[in-house]
Design a protein around this motif. Structure first.
Motif, PDB file in Angstrom:
ATOM      1  N   GLY A 160       0.793  -1.198  -0.043  1.00 53.34           N
ATOM      2  CA  GLY A 160      -0.120   0.069  -0.088  1.00 53.34           C
ATOM      3  C   GLY A 160       0.713   1.264  -0.024  1.00 53.34           C
ATOM      4  N   SER A 161       2.289   0.996   0.139  1.00 51.21           N
ATOM      5  CA  SER A 161       3.095   2.197   0.051  1.00 51.21           C
ATOM      6  C   SER A 161       3.266   2.799  -1.364  1.00 51.21           C
ATOM      7  CB  SER A 161       4.481   1.771   0.809  1.00 51.21           C
ATOM      8  OG  SER A 161       5.130   2.871   0.864  1.00 51.21           O
ATOM      9  N   ASP A 215      -0.342   2.296  -8.406  1.00 52.95           N
ATOM     10  CA  ASP A 215      -0.959   1.416  -9.129  1.00 52.95           C
ATOM     11  C   ASP A 215      -2.459   1.106  -9.200  1.00 52.95           C
ATOM     12  OD1 ASP A 215       1.584   0.655 -10.640  1.00 52.95           O
ATOM     13  OD2 ASP A 215       1.969  -0.254  -9.087  1.00 52.95           O
ATOM     14  N   VAL A 216      -2.895   1.420  -8.155  1.00 51.23           N
ATOM     15  CA  VAL A 216      -4.464   0.935  -7.873  1.00 51.23           C
ATOM     16  C   VAL A 216      -5.490   2.229  -7.706  1.00 51.23           C
ATOM     17  CG1 VAL A 216      -3.901  -1.086  -6.861  1.00 51.23           C
ATOM     18  CG2 VAL A 216      -4.078   0.840  -5.322  1.00 51.23           C
ATOM     19  N   LYS A 217      -6.532   2.123  -7.934  1.00 51.07           N
ATOM     20  CA  LYS A 217      -7.456   3.287  -7.483  1.00 51.07           C
ATOM     21  C   LYS A 217      -7.747   3.351  -6.019  1.00 51.07           C
ATOM     22  CE  LYS A 217      -9.010   3.899 -12.228  1.00 51.07           C
ATOM     23  NZ  LYS A 217     -10.282   3.846 -13.193  1.00 51.07           N
ATOM     24  N   ILE A 218      -8.225   1.860  -5.572  1.00 52.95           N
ATOM     25  CA  ILE A 218      -8.810   1.728  -4.128  1.00 52.95           C
ATOM     26  C   ILE A 218      -7.755   0.866  -3.741  1.00 52.95           C
ATOM     27  CG2 ILE A 218     -10.645   0.910  -2.901  1.00 52.95           C
ATOM     28  CD1 ILE A 218     -12.248   1.293  -5.264  1.00 52.95           C
ATOM     29  N   GLY A 219      -6.938   1.241  -2.559  1.00 51.13           N
ATOM     30  CA  GLY A 219      -6.150   0.223  -1.731  1.00 51.13           C
ATOM     31  C   GLY A 219      -6.554  -0.257  -0.848  1.00 51.13           C
ATOM     32  N   LYS A 220      -5.940  -1.033   0.006  1.00 49.16           N
ATOM     33  CA  LYS A 220      -6.265  -2.024   1.261  1.00 49.16           C
ATOM     34  C   LYS A 220      -7.174  -1.250   2.014  1.00 49.16           C
ATOM     35  CE  LYS A 220      -1.778  -4.641   0.542  1.00 49.16           C
ATOM     36  NZ  LYS A 220      -0.362  -4.838   1.250  1.00 49.16           N
ATOM     37  N   PRO A 265      -9.886  -5.629  -2.424  1.00 51.52           N
ATOM     38  CA  PRO A 265      -9.222  -6.651  -2.972  1.00 51.52           C
ATOM     39  C   PRO A 265      -8.448  -6.283  -4.274  1.00 51.52           C
ATOM     40  CG  PRO A 265     -11.442  -6.831  -3.574  1.00 51.52           C
ATOM     41  CD  PRO A 265     -11.287  -5.698  -2.476  1.00 51.52           C
ATOM     42  N   GLU A 266      -8.485  -4.934  -4.735  1.00 48.78           N
ATOM     43  CA  GLU A 266      -8.137  -4.554  -5.877  1.00 48.78           C
ATOM     44  C   GLU A 266      -6.529  -4.684  -5.981  1.00 48.78           C
ATOM     45  OE1 GLU A 266      -7.369  -0.453  -8.636  1.00 48.78           O
ATOM     46  OE2 GLU A 266      -8.543  -0.270  -7.069  1.00 48.78           O
ATOM     47  N   PRO A 267      -5.709  -4.342  -4.758  1.00 43.65           N
ATOM     48  CA  PRO A 267      -4.515  -4.502  -5.138  1.00 43.65           C
ATOM     49  C   PRO A 267      -4.092  -5.949  -5.310  1.00 43.65           C
ATOM     50  CG  PRO A 267      -4.794  -3.182  -3.250  1.00 43.65           C
ATOM     51  CD  PRO A 267      -6.025  -3.752  -3.563  1.00 43.65           C
ATOM     52  N   TYR A 268      -4.512  -6.881  -4.584  1.00 47.41           N
ATOM     53  CA  TYR A 268      -4.076  -8.184  -4.843  1.00 47.41           C
ATOM     54  C   TYR A 268      -4.765  -8.750  -6.202  1.00 47.41           C
ATOM     55  CZ  TYR A 268      -1.812  -8.670  -0.305  1.00 47.41           C
ATOM     56  OH  TYR A 268      -0.703  -8.463   0.634  1.00 47.41           O
ATOM     57  N   LEU A 289      -5.560  -4.781   7.526  1.00 48.17           N
ATOM     58  CA  LEU A 289      -6.145  -4.218   6.341  1.00 48.17           C
ATOM     59  C   LEU A 289      -5.574  -5.120   5.192  1.00 48.17           C
ATOM     60  CD1 LEU A 289      -5.875   0.030   6.609  1.00 48.17           C
ATOM     61  CD2 LEU A 289      -7.867  -1.895   6.861  1.00 48.17           C
ATOM     62  N   GLY A 290      -4.409  -5.160   5.367  1.00 48.76           N
ATOM     63  CA  GLY A 290      -3.939  -6.135   4.212  1.00 48.76           C
ATOM     64  C   GLY A 290      -4.541  -7.737   4.297  1.00 48.76           C
ATOM     65  N   VAL A 291      -4.962  -8.175   5.524  1.00 47.13           N
ATOM     66  CA  VAL A 291      -5.357  -9.638   5.698  1.00 47.13           C
ATOM     67  C   VAL A 291      -6.632  -9.508   4.954  1.00 47.13           C
ATOM     68  CG1 VAL A 291      -6.230 -11.182   7.100  1.00 47.13           C
ATOM     69  CG2 VAL A 291      -3.858 -10.123   7.644  1.00 47.13           C
ATOM     70  N   VAL A 292      -7.470  -8.418   5.316  1.00 49.58           N
ATOM     71  CA  VAL A 292      -8.769  -8.196   4.654  1.00 49.58           C
ATOM     72  C   VAL A 292      -8.697  -8.110   3.150  1.00 49.58           C
ATOM     73  CG1 VAL A 292     -10.838  -6.692   4.473  1.00 49.58           C
ATOM     74  CG2 VAL A 292      -9.847  -7.340   6.808  1.00 49.58           C
TER      75      VAL A 292
END
Length: 120
Positions: A4-5, A32-37, A40-43, A65-68
């Motif tokens: 998320g960094s 790279d993402v519009k919606i972060g953790k 699920p978008e980043p993963y 938040l990363g686990v979610v």
């Protein structure tokens, strides 16, 4: 690498400390993402970049938040407690497994890889 960094210093340090491990074309950062953790978008983007399905990947996270995010992407998610977060918080976030520390996780990596290969 799904982070998320967007801090250049952190990303540069990863490249310095782990040369050749995190190839640029597979990295997913805040840029790279519009919606972060916890989305699920980043993963999901990480899966797409790697060309793999959710059942062919593993998330290793240290924050709720990363686990979610990882579990929302339907990826087997391992939490490693690297700070003052109670293990129960990581379990409640959806972690499939929780390790109490990085050294404990490192001591079990080979066993995990072997087990996950067998159950594929």
């Amino acid at each position: 690498l799904v982070t998320g960094s967007g801090q250049g210093s952190l990303l540069d340090r990863l490249d310095h400390d782990y040369p050749g491990v995190f190839e640029q074309q597979y990295k997913v950062t805040a840029y790279d993402v519009k919606i972060g953790k916890p989305s699920p978008e980043p993963y999901l983007m990480g899966l797409s970049k790697a060309g793999v399905k959710a059942n062919e990947a593993i998330v290793i996270e240290n924050a709720p938040l990363g686990v979610v995010s990882g579990t929302a992407a339907q990826i087997f998610t391992i939490a490693v407690n690297t700070g003052p977060i109670p293990a129960q918080t990581l379990i409640e976030a959806g972690a499939d497994m929780v390790f109490p520390s990085m050294p404990d996780f490192a001591n079990h990596v080979d066993e995990l890889i072997h087990t996950l290969k067998i159950t594929r």
